[in-house]
Structures are given as C-alpha cells and as structure tokens.
Motif scaffolding. Sequence first.
Motif, PDB file in Angstrom:
ATOM      1  N   VAL A  73      -8.182  -2.817  -3.363  1.00 53.44           N
ATOM      2  CA  VAL A  73      -7.525  -3.961  -4.001  1.00 53.44           C
ATOM      3  C   VAL A  73      -6.715  -4.699  -2.932  1.00 53.44           C
ATOM      4  CG1 VAL A  73      -5.819  -4.632  -5.754  1.00 53.44           C
ATOM      5  CG2 VAL A  73      -7.415  -2.730  -6.198  1.00 53.44           C
ATOM      6  N   ALA A  74      -6.822  -6.011  -2.895  1.00 54.19           N
ATOM      7  CA  ALA A  74      -6.054  -6.784  -1.913  1.00 54.19           C
ATOM      8  C   ALA A  74      -4.588  -6.836  -2.326  1.00 54.19           C
ATOM      9  CB  ALA A  74      -6.625  -8.202  -1.813  1.00 54.19           C
ATOM     10  N   LEU A  75      -3.711  -6.938  -1.353  1.00 53.78           N
ATOM     11  CA  LEU A  75      -2.289  -7.085  -1.678  1.00 53.78           C
ATOM     12  C   LEU A  75      -2.087  -8.427  -2.371  1.00 53.78           C
ATOM     13  CD1 LEU A  75      -0.561  -5.586   1.486  1.00 53.78           C
ATOM     14  CD2 LEU A  75      -0.958  -4.528  -0.744  1.00 53.78           C
ATOM     15  N   ARG A 118     -14.449  -1.895  -2.490  1.00 53.46           N
ATOM     16  CA  ARG A 118     -13.400  -2.383  -1.597  1.00 53.46           C
ATOM     17  C   ARG A 118     -12.018  -2.082  -2.189  1.00 53.46           C
ATOM     18  NH1 ARG A 118     -10.663  -6.633  -3.386  1.00 53.46           N
ATOM     19  NH2 ARG A 118     -11.606  -7.868  -5.046  1.00 53.46           N
ATOM     20  N   TRP A 126      -8.361   3.092  -4.672  1.00 48.09           N
ATOM     21  CA  TRP A 126      -8.504   1.634  -4.688  1.00 48.09           C
ATOM     22  C   TRP A 126      -7.289   0.933  -4.090  1.00 48.09           C
ATOM     23  CZ3 TRP A 126     -10.040   1.256 -10.628  1.00 48.09           C
ATOM     24  CH2 TRP A 126     -11.268   1.910 -10.824  1.00 48.09           C
ATOM     25  N   ARG A 157       0.861  -1.190   0.000  1.00 45.03           N
ATOM     26  CA  ARG A 157       0.000   0.000   0.000  1.00 45.03           C
ATOM     27  C   ARG A 157       0.891   1.231   0.000  1.00 45.03           C
ATOM     28  NH1 ARG A 157      -4.639  -2.184  -0.482  1.00 45.03           N
ATOM     29  NH2 ARG A 157      -5.130  -4.019   0.745  1.00 45.03           N
ATOM     30  N   ALA A 201      -6.278   0.381   1.930  1.00 42.13           N
ATOM     31  CA  ALA A 201      -6.993  -0.697   2.608  1.00 42.13           C
ATOM     32  C   ALA A 201      -8.433  -0.270   2.868  1.00 42.13           C
ATOM     33  CB  ALA A 201      -6.296  -1.024   3.928  1.00 42.13           C
ATOM     34  N   THR A 245     -12.791  -0.321   2.688  1.00 44.66           N
ATOM     35  CA  THR A 245     -13.837  -0.165   1.684  1.00 44.66           C
ATOM     36  C   THR A 245     -14.403   1.235   1.776  1.00 44.66           C
ATOM     37  OG1 THR A 245     -14.423  -2.488   1.712  1.00 44.66           O
ATOM     38  CG2 THR A 245     -16.145  -0.971   1.012  1.00 44.66           C
ATOM     39  N   GLU A 289      -3.054  -8.951  -5.395  1.00 44.19           N
ATOM     40  CA  GLU A 289      -4.097  -9.046  -6.417  1.00 44.19           C
ATOM     41  C   GLU A 289      -3.695  -8.189  -7.622  1.00 44.19           C
ATOM     42  OE1 GLU A 289      -9.020  -8.817  -6.084  1.00 44.19           O
ATOM     43  OE2 GLU A 289      -7.788  -7.430  -4.930  1.00 44.19           O
TER      44      GLU A 289
END
Lengths: 330, 330
Positions: B63-65, B61, B52, B11, B55, B57, B67
Amino acid sequence: MENKQVLLVRRPEGMVKDDDFSIVTVPVVPITEGQVLVQNEWISLDPAMRGWMNAGTTYIRGVALGEVMRAFGAGYVVESRHPDFAKGDAVQGLTGVQQYAVVEGHVLTKADARAFPLSWYLGILGMPGLTAYFGLLDKGHPQAGDTILVSGAAGMIGSLAGQIGKLKGCTVIGIAGGREKCRYVTEELGFDACIDYKEADVAAAIKAIAPKGIHIYFDNVGGEILDAAMLNLATGARVVICGAISQYNDAAFNGLKNYMKIVSARGTISGIIVFDYFPRAQEAISDLGRWLQEGRIRYREHITEGLENFPAVLRMLFTGENYGKLILKL
Amino acid sequence: MENKQVLLVRRPEGMVKDDDFSIVTVPVVPITEGQVLVQNEWISLDPAMRGWMNAGTTYIRGVALGEVMRAFGAGYVVESRHPDFAKGDAVQGLTGVQQYAVVEGHVLTKADARAFPLSWYLGILGMPGLTAYFGLLDKGHPQAGDTILVSGAAGMIGSLAGQIGKLKGCTVIGIAGGREKCRYVTEELGFDACIDYKEADVAAAIKAIAPKGIHIYFDNVGGEILDAAMLNLATGARVVICGAISQYNDAAFNGLKNYMKIVSARGTISGIIVFDYFPRAQEAISDLGRWLQEGRIRYREHITEGLENFPAVLRMLFTGENYGKLILKL
C-alpha cells in the motif's frame, strides 16, 4: 592378510580433525555365506560423509564410534560366497574406508571397468552422478528454456547437474568460489555464466544475469547463497536441496531466512536423497555413459593418495580446495 | 456525502501503531463508467494486511503511503455504473478501510446475504475460507488416515483447515496459545488434540502425540513452531506455508533453521497464495456453504466496532487476542 582401516573414534565439533579418526591394522576376517571380500582400489570422498559422522539417524543412521568410517569404495572381488560375484569382478558399494571390505553381496554393484575407469563408478557413474541426474531431472523437472542456477558449480554434483541442464536446453548459471573455478565452469563445462561468490554480491549478480528469475535452483551449499537464490525465484520455481556444504561443519546451522519467498513465487522446496533412486540407477548410468562417450559432458577427478591421509583429504571438500570429484587412491 | 477513511501514513517498524494510520473525512467522489459505489458494513482484519503495509512488491504491491489501507470489505451497492451490479446488491471485495468505496466492478463479488450473514463472506466464505480450503486440499493433498498439524488452530484459517482435514478422514492436531483456546479447538472444533504452545515444548509434544510423524503441516505462524514441526515430518510430508504471523511485526525475521529436514523426509515445502484461486472460488464456497448448512463445520466471528478503532483491532491479530475471524462493524 592385514587390513588397514580408518575408524571414527570421536564425533567432530565443527571442522573434521585428524583425531576424530584412528587408523588401525587388523586381520581380514573370513567371509561367510552371502558375503564378498573386496580389495578397495579407490575410496570416495563425499560431502554427505560429514552428516554420517553425527550421532543419530537422518535418512541413514550415523556411523557408530569405533566403527569403520562409512564410504563408497571401488575395487575388485578377492573372494566371493555370493552367487552374483566371482573373484576378479570389478565392484563398487559402501565398502568403508579400509583396504579390504567384507560386505554382504547385495550392497555391491558390478562396474564395467572396460567401458570406463573403475574410479568413475564412485563419481559420475556412481552415487554423486545419480544425485545430480535424478536431483535435476526428477526433482527439478527442467523444461527447455528454463533458467537453472547451480551452486557448488565446480564440484562433482554441481558441475554435472549444470551440464545436464544444458543438454536439456536450459540456460545454466553456476556459482563457484574464485576466478579460476568460474573460468572452468563457463569455458570447460559450458555453463552460460558463473558467479564468483568470493567477489560478487550473489543476490545482485543473479538478478543482473537472470532478471526474470530462476526456474530451478539446485543447491549444494546452503547458507547465505541459498538465501540469495531465494530472492531471485521465477514463478513456479523448484528449489532442489542437494546439500549444504557451507554448513556441515558449523555448529550454528544458518536458517533459511527467505523461506517465505517460496510462497510468493508459487514454488516448491524439496530435496534429493539418492538412496531412493538406487532401483533406477541403470537409467542414469545408461544416459550418463552415453553422454560421456559422445563427449557431451565432461568429467574431472581430483585424485589423492594414501589411506592415512583420509582426514586431511576429507577436509579439502569443505575448504573448497578440490576441483571435480575428490577420490583417494589406495 | 462524507466518507471516513483510514490512510496508511507511515510504514510500521515492528508492531503496528496508531500513528501509522491517519483517519480522514473526505467527500465521496462521483463514480465513472464501470465503477460501483459500495457502502461498507464490515471490514475484514487479516494477517496478510501486515505484509501489505511494507514497501515493495511481493505477491501484491505494498500500500502506498497516503493511500487508503487495503482491506476486504462487505456491504451494499449504493450506485452502480457496471452492468453486473445494481443498487442494493450485497457484495464483497477489496474495498479498503473506509465507509464508502468507489471500485471497479470487476474486483467485486456478489454475496448471497439471504443464505448466510453478509460478514461471513469476509471469512469462511471469503478470502480466508478459500485460503484454508485450497491451501489444505490443493497444496496439502490430504489422504484419509493422514496426520495433519495446524498452527494458529483457534484462528480463522487454522480452525477451518483443521475441520476440513477432519472431514477428509484425517487425524488433526492443533497448536494454539492457552488452555481455553485449546479447549475450543478440541471440544468445539473437533480436533483430535491441541498443543498449548505457551505451556508445552512443542517439538516434544508433537512427537508424543504423533510418534509416526506429520503428513501435512499447515503453518500459519512461522518461527519456532515451524521449526518444531520440521522435526516431526513423516516421509513424504507436505509443509504448506500459509502465513508467519509470529514474524510479521519482527524486524529480524527468524529463518527456518530445520529446512534440511524436508530433504530427509522426502517432503516438499510450498505455500498458498489465495489470489491464484479466485477463479475457482465457487468450488470452495459451494463446499463450505454445504458443510455449514449441514452443521459439519463451525464458524466463529470476533466482532469489533468502529472505523476509528481499526489500528487497535488490527493489533489484536498479532497479540493472539481474537478467537475466530476478526471483523470490524461500521
């Protein structure tokens, strides 16, 4: 006939001080055609007065230095050269902080002092009452089942806005300072819950009480509490800015940090300027009067005395000392 | 078949860095029922991507790490197991920053690559175009004769919002960074005026150009420029928050200092979330397509190349280097 007046003589920096005002005694001037002479019995103390003491014009021009401090007052007509008013009429309007006011008739409103105490026309049946009524109903658009959050919940406007919300079938959460004020808000005013901002993490407390978020936030205080409310908005939330009393005496006005939350909530931020609703005053007075007579809303006054105490009494508004509507008896 | 992907692996703190991403090559996975395999030709770079990457939402939500970085892309269907799509169809949608995307059919939209260049469906005929169109028309409610102020006026969304305002009979003032961008905004896009925020006192410049105030402020930047606009609102002003690009990489998000001005202006602050308008996309695409064909609006792309350059190209958005819609060609 002598007239004791409170003049604004210095623009306050930070908290209002005694020396920002000067108390003078001058002769009452003769009235001219269209004017009315009013003897004030009551002077209203309202948070908006702090803004009126600043230079420049916002929704209304600032009070000039050397001018009588602007205030709503209520009293009786002593002499009238206006066709709508006669000696002995009970009236209220922008009379200023003085014993006797010479005003144009069109700025006065008659009060029915048999139906309700005259001082109530400075509070629940006057400008603050209209602010709560139209701010909540016309700007907040409460729907039965909505959750409403009200700051300054033990104050004049907040206490009324919340009670109107309850009458409209909403869940109402207050925010106030101190355990005793919170008790008053829930037990006497009938709010569903009250958050003591002196004890609680306000954002976390709102989330705990209203996990699905707030549909209406009626803001009287601004600052950190407004930012905490912004973190807890439901989709389509209406944030109604009524005041920012935590900020009025603070030179470094705190910004609204979480304003982007209004975007993700698909909400709106707007405000209430009660002067815009004066043409519709009777709607509010009629409803509020009926609710009072039916015992469906409660109203509490905090009465102080003596024109010379005006600066100290005004400060009480900003230190949170008052319960209910703060007024000065002459 | 190999697939080069850009993954979010860290992030960002402050400005986006190369190391926040990792570029990997993996095999294309087989599609299942309802899915479509798309070969991306174009990747869109949009300010919203910065949000995005955080972390949590907001309206969507984060973006996940690990991903694939979320992005709109446009390309052609290579293989389809969804009834609405066939091999060779031109499509756009949230394909992510990668060469090949396996996506559910319902997240894709067909593009008419004969009527307009395919890349335009990532810009004026895609999410940013819809943002400008619905943000201005559905949130701003422009009336002929209104004065509209648009920040980020040389950017994709601002340039389009201002041009739509002109088509609706409004006076349109842009704010952009630098003399050349301001020239582009007035001479090529047809805005009535443009304020160079790098040179001017923005609040004073707005006041000089629009002494009666702004009816709509369409904000793409936030920060000090938003506060300057708040000082110049006309009665009933609509402030439409579209973005806050000046703030996205700034850990200390600047608050909105002058939010009380919305009260004295009897205005509203609201925002635009374009996802809410996807069901009405065809309205916008139809109008925008017609205006483009009639030469009534202008559209400019800033084309860059190479998936591996994604982090550096993304940074261009926040340093103001791009003119018009920033896209990456694969």
